[in-house]
Design an enzyme around this catalytic site. Structure first.
Site, PDB file in Angstrom:
ATOM      1  N   ASP A 193      23.665  80.472  48.676  1.00  0.00           N
ATOM      2  CA  ASP A 193      24.691  80.804  47.676  1.00  0.00           C
ATOM      3  C   ASP A 193      24.838  82.328  47.605  1.00  0.00           C
ATOM      4  OD1 ASP A 193      25.838  79.367  44.738  1.00  0.00           O
ATOM      5  OD2 ASP A 193      25.840  81.542  45.041  1.00  0.00           O
ATOM      6  N   THR A 218      33.850  68.337  42.140  1.00  0.00           N
ATOM      7  CA  THR A 218      35.044  68.148  42.975  1.00  0.00           C
ATOM      8  C   THR A 218      35.141  69.167  44.096  1.00  0.00           C
ATOM      9  OG1 THR A 218      36.386  69.632  41.642  1.00  0.00           O
ATOM     10  CG2 THR A 218      36.296  67.336  40.930  1.00  0.00           C
TER      11      THR A 218
HETATM   12  C1  PRP Z   1      31.450  80.682  46.378  1.00  0.00           C
HETATM   13  C2  PRP Z   1      31.956  81.750  47.320  1.00  0.00           C
HETATM   14  C3  PRP Z   1      33.418  81.418  47.419  1.00  0.00           C
HETATM   15  C4  PRP Z   1      33.427  79.924  47.311  1.00  0.00           C
HETATM   16  C5  PRP Z   1      33.633  79.363  48.681  1.00  0.00           C
HETATM   17  O1  PRP Z   1      31.743  81.023  45.075  1.00  0.00           O
HETATM   18  O2  PRP Z   1      31.697  83.060  46.875  1.00  0.00           O
HETATM   19  O3  PRP Z   1      34.175  82.001  46.377  1.00  0.00           O
HETATM   20  O4  PRP Z   1      32.147  79.520  46.804  1.00  0.00           O
HETATM   21  O5  PRP Z   1      33.759  78.007  48.632  1.00  0.00           O
HETATM   22  P1  PRP Z   1      35.119  77.243  48.980  1.00  0.00           P
HETATM   23  O6  PRP Z   1      35.646  77.858  50.262  1.00  0.00           O
HETATM   24  O7  PRP Z   1      34.682  75.819  49.172  1.00  0.00           O
HETATM   25  O8  PRP Z   1      36.052  77.420  47.836  1.00  0.00           O
HETATM   26  P2  PRP Z   1      31.175  80.186  43.839  1.00  0.00           P
HETATM   27  O9  PRP Z   1      32.174  79.159  43.455  1.00  0.00           O
HETATM   28  O10 PRP Z   1      29.789  79.731  44.134  1.00  0.00           O
HETATM   29  O11 PRP Z   1      31.187  81.264  42.691  1.00  0.00           O
HETATM   30  P3  PRP Z   1      30.371  82.628  42.529  1.00  0.00           P
HETATM   31  O12 PRP Z   1      30.979  83.627  43.484  1.00  0.00           O
HETATM   32  O13 PRP Z   1      30.601  82.987  41.110  1.00  0.00           O
HETATM   33  O14 PRP Z   1      28.917  82.383  42.845  1.00  0.00           O
HETATM   34  N1  URA Z   2      29.549  79.248  48.596  1.00  0.00           N
HETATM   35  C1  URA Z   2      28.394  79.875  48.910  1.00  0.00           C
HETATM   36  O1  URA Z   2      27.993  80.835  48.252  1.00  0.00           O
HETATM   37  N2  URA Z   2      27.714  79.418  49.976  1.00  0.00           N
HETATM   38  C2  URA Z   2      28.135  78.388  50.724  1.00  0.00           C
HETATM   39  O2  URA Z   2      27.441  78.032  51.706  1.00  0.00           O
HETATM   40  C3  URA Z   2      29.329  77.762  50.379  1.00  0.00           C
HETATM   41  C4  URA Z   2      30.024  78.208  49.308  1.00  0.00           C
END
Ligand code: PRP
Ligand code: URA
Length: 209
Positions: free
Chosen positions: A200, A108
């Protein structure tokens, strides 16, 4: 409408280029994110109020400035936000740090909160929400909403890279929050990745993929 500041200092832009590069190692990625966070902290603290004090130098009395106003609080969004905390603390070592744990549901793309531990006086502090990536804006919006639910009123958002969609989402949901970024990229792909982005952020910081 919250303002958007693109921190375009040449050192930030140079280091961001290295951060984006897929051949950059986990060690170098982590160090570079830390360095850029310090440089961005310099920009984000530019409007901190000052007050006058007098100090005795060895030869005279000097009218000087010291920081006044609210104390700072750093709110990294787990986990990738952790990568920017130490860099900011280099400049503001007295700041308290609260953590909000969110992950994006891969189907989602909605943020799911799994942890929150905040300073007891969080509502009295000027807060900087920290996350390297502002993609859909769902995570940042959820973190800011969680802080406002605890009566926090002075909130800024600091990210390395934003998608235009994320900037708009935060501006719409939280028009009182200014956003500081090193770059605004082109668009989000169908998996919610920022293009060109850096991949990521959490995985690259912690070497998990
Ligand atoms: C990533 C990033 C943000 C989020 C951004 O975290 O560090 O927190 O995605 O995406 P959004 O603006 O669409 O919400 P992730 O959910 O991958 O978790 P992580 O930091 O544990 O890798
Ligand atoms: N979270 C990440 O870490 N990278 C992206 O490009 C988007 C969300």
């Amino acid at each position: 409408m919250g303002k958007v500041f693109v921190c375009d200092h040449p050192l930030i832009q140079h280091k961001l280029t290295l951060i984006r590069d897929k051949v950059t190692t986990t060690k170098d990625f982590r160090e570079l994110v830390d360095e850029v966070a310090t440089l961005m902290a310099y920009e984000i603290t530019r409007d901190i109020p000052l007050e006058k004090v007098q100090v005795q130098t060895p030869v005279a009395t000097a009218e000087c400035n010291v920081i006044s106003g609210r104390m700072l609080g750093l709110i990294p969004i787990l986990r990738a936000g952790l990568g920017m905390v130490d860099g900011i603390l280099q400049l503001v070592p007295a700041a308290k740090v609260g953590h909000i744990g969110l992950y994006r549901d891969p189907q989602t793309l909605e943020p799911v909160e799994y942890y929150a531990k905040l300073p007891t006086d969080v509502q009295e502090r000027e807060l900087i929400v920290i996350d390297p990536m502002l993609a859909t804006g769902g995570s940042a919006n959820a973190a800011i909403t969680a802080l406002k639910a605890r009566q926090c009123t002075q909130i800024k958002l600091m990210c390395l890279i934003a998608a235009p969609e994320g900037v708009q989402a935060v501006q719409k949901a939280h028009p009182d929050v200014d956003i500081y970024v090193a770059a605004i990229d082109d668009y989000l792909d169908e998996h919610g990745y920022i293009i060109p982005g850096l991949g990521d952020a959490g995985d690259r910081l912690f070497g998990t993929k």
